[in-house]
Write an enzyme that holds these catalytic residues in place. Structure first.
Site, PDB file in Angstrom:
ATOM      1  N   ASN A   9       0.796  -1.132   0.068  1.00 48.39           N
ATOM      2  CA  ASN A   9      -0.127   0.170   0.069  1.00 48.39           C
ATOM      3  C   ASN A   9       0.826   1.400  -0.097  1.00 48.39           C
ATOM      4  OD1 ASN A   9      -1.804   2.069   0.373  1.00 48.39           O
ATOM      5  ND2 ASN A   9      -2.381   1.453   2.765  1.00 48.39           N
ATOM      6  N   LYS A  11       0.026   4.307  -0.454  1.00 47.81           N
ATOM      7  CA  LYS A  11      -0.631   5.424   0.197  1.00 47.81           C
ATOM      8  C   LYS A  11      -0.345   6.484  -0.734  1.00 47.81           C
ATOM      9  CE  LYS A  11      -0.166   3.233   4.665  1.00 47.81           C
ATOM     10  NZ  LYS A  11      -0.129   3.553   6.102  1.00 47.81           N
ATOM     11  N   HIS A  95      -9.844   1.246   4.663  1.00 48.00           N
ATOM     12  CA  HIS A  95      -8.516   1.645   5.577  1.00 48.00           C
ATOM     13  C   HIS A  95      -8.565   2.231   6.698  1.00 48.00           C
ATOM     14  CE1 HIS A  95      -4.339   2.729   6.423  1.00 48.00           C
ATOM     15  NE2 HIS A  95      -3.847   1.508   5.807  1.00 48.00           N
ATOM     16  N   GLU A  97      -6.934   4.956   7.715  1.00 42.90           N
ATOM     17  CA  GLU A  97      -6.816   6.112   7.284  1.00 42.90           C
ATOM     18  C   GLU A  97      -8.050   6.981   6.818  1.00 42.90           C
ATOM     19  OE1 GLU A  97      -2.886   5.683   5.490  1.00 42.90           O
ATOM     20  OE2 GLU A  97      -2.229   5.094   7.464  1.00 42.90           O
ATOM     21  N   GLU A 167      -5.688  -4.938  10.523  1.00 39.19           N
ATOM     22  CA  GLU A 167      -4.623  -3.895  10.737  1.00 39.19           C
ATOM     23  C   GLU A 167      -4.915  -3.135  12.157  1.00 39.19           C
ATOM     24  OE1 GLU A 167      -2.600  -2.604   6.744  1.00 39.19           O
ATOM     25  OE2 GLU A 167      -4.523  -1.456   7.002  1.00 39.19           O
ATOM     26  N   GLY A 173       1.928   2.574  10.546  1.00 44.42           N
ATOM     27  CA  GLY A 173       3.090   3.504  10.721  1.00 44.42           C
ATOM     28  C   GLY A 173       3.880   3.910  12.092  1.00 44.42           C
ATOM     29  N   SER A 212       3.167  -2.089  10.492  1.00 44.84           N
ATOM     30  CA  SER A 212       4.716  -1.870  10.687  1.00 44.84           C
ATOM     31  C   SER A 212       5.136  -3.190  10.366  1.00 44.84           C
ATOM     32  CB  SER A 212       4.912  -1.652  12.102  1.00 44.84           C
ATOM     33  OG  SER A 212       4.384  -0.252  12.263  1.00 44.84           O
TER      34      SER A 212
HETATM   35  P1  PGA Z   1       2.618   0.407   7.700  1.00 45.40           P
HETATM   36  O1  PGA Z   1       1.165   0.484   6.728  1.00 45.40           O
HETATM   37  O2  PGA Z   1       3.161  -0.777   7.106  1.00 45.40           O
HETATM   38  O3  PGA Z   1       3.499   1.459   7.250  1.00 45.40           O
HETATM   39  O4  PGA Z   1       2.411   0.190   9.183  1.00 45.40           O
HETATM   40  C1  PGA Z   1       0.338  -0.549   6.637  1.00 45.40           C
HETATM   41  C2  PGA Z   1      -0.852  -0.010   6.481  1.00 45.40           C
HETATM   42  O5  PGA Z   1      -1.439   1.094   6.540  1.00 45.40           O
HETATM   43  O6  PGA Z   1      -1.763  -0.743   5.311  1.00 45.40           O
END
Ligand code: PGA
Length: 249
Positions: A9, A11, A95, A97, A167, A173, A212
């Site tokens: 992803n 982003k 997601h 976000e 998640e 993140g 992460s």
């Molecule tokens: P990350 O993001 O690996 O940077 O923690 C995962 C995601 O948001 O899909």
């Protein structure tokens, strides 16, 4: 056996030139595509060029979101047909976000999942609890509601064509990963929750872990019996790290 899926992803990162460079590095990477399904999800503006570069490769293309509507006066939205014409076959939905910054809820994610499936796209439906919810002992309640809400009204056939991603919001993140045991416990719970709707669909449904994931922790997560792959954010922006995660399968 469920085939593992490793999804990147990206982003809101990368212009067309950045996408080209990253995909070229990925294509030069050494991994076995027969063992693992690899999906990359660049920003909308890079999808077309990504599709051209991936045309003859086994790597599939995904989008990071889509509209539940087919066309019309929905400024800023992107419809399933538009994704299909640029060669997209997967789409990340719900997601955290999107839930956090765009107020997306389970009902909307459910409508998007239905639209994706009826267009022939594979939805990667994200669920996960916040730190406060985990600390209050509400993980199963929250995740269970998200699973039920986002899959509501889908037939067993359609559930079997979907992908879920667990998640934990506190792990995205932040560099904090759920331990393999913590993640496995929630994945197992999710599969049981889906099994209440349909046991056979629950058995075939891939459930990815995200939050992460890095080369150093991928293997421990991916060997868990109910973890069928990873949804990778930050580490998917570095070709070497992403390839190492694919090879951790
Ligand atoms: P990350 O993001 O690996 O940077 O923690 C995962 C995601 O948001 O899909």
């Amino acid at each position: 056996m469920r085939r593992k899926i490793i999804t990147g992803n990206w982003k809101m990162n990368g212009t067309i030139a950045g996408t080209e460079a990253l995909i070229k590095e990925l294509l030069a990477g050494d991994f076995n595509p027969e063992r693992t399904m690899v999906v990359v999800c660049p920003p909308f503006t890079s999808l077309y060029v990504a599709a051209k570069l991936l045309e003859t490769s086994p790597i599939a293309l995904g989008a990071q979101d889509m509209s539940q509507h087919q066309s019309g006066a929905y400024t800023g939205e992107v419809a399933t047909d538009m994704l299909l014409t640029v060669g997209v076959s997967y789409v990340i939905l719900g997601h955290s976000e999107r839930r956090q910054y765009h107020a997306e809820d389970d009902r909307l994610v459910n409508a998007k999942a239905k639209a994706a499936l009826s267009a022939g796209l594979t939805p990667i439906i994200c669920v996960g609890e916040t730190l406060e919810q985990r600390e209050a002992g509400q993980t199963e309640q929250v995740v269970g509601q998200q699973v039920d809400g986002t899959l509501a009204g889908l037939s067993a056939d359609l559930i079997a064509k979907s992908v879920l991603a667990y998640e934990p919001v506190w792990a995205i993140g932040t560099g904090k990963t759920a331990t393999p045991e913590m993640a496995q416990a929630v994945h197992k719970f999710i599969r049981q929750e889906v099994a209440e709707a349909d046991a056979a669909a629950a058995e075939t449904l891939p459930i990815l872990y995200g939050g992460s994931v890095k080369p150093g922790n991928a293997r421990g997560l991916l060997i868990q019996p109910d973890i069928d792959g990873a949804l990778v954010g930050g580490a998917s922006l570095k070709a070497a790290d992403f390839v190492a995660i694919i090879n951790a399968v």
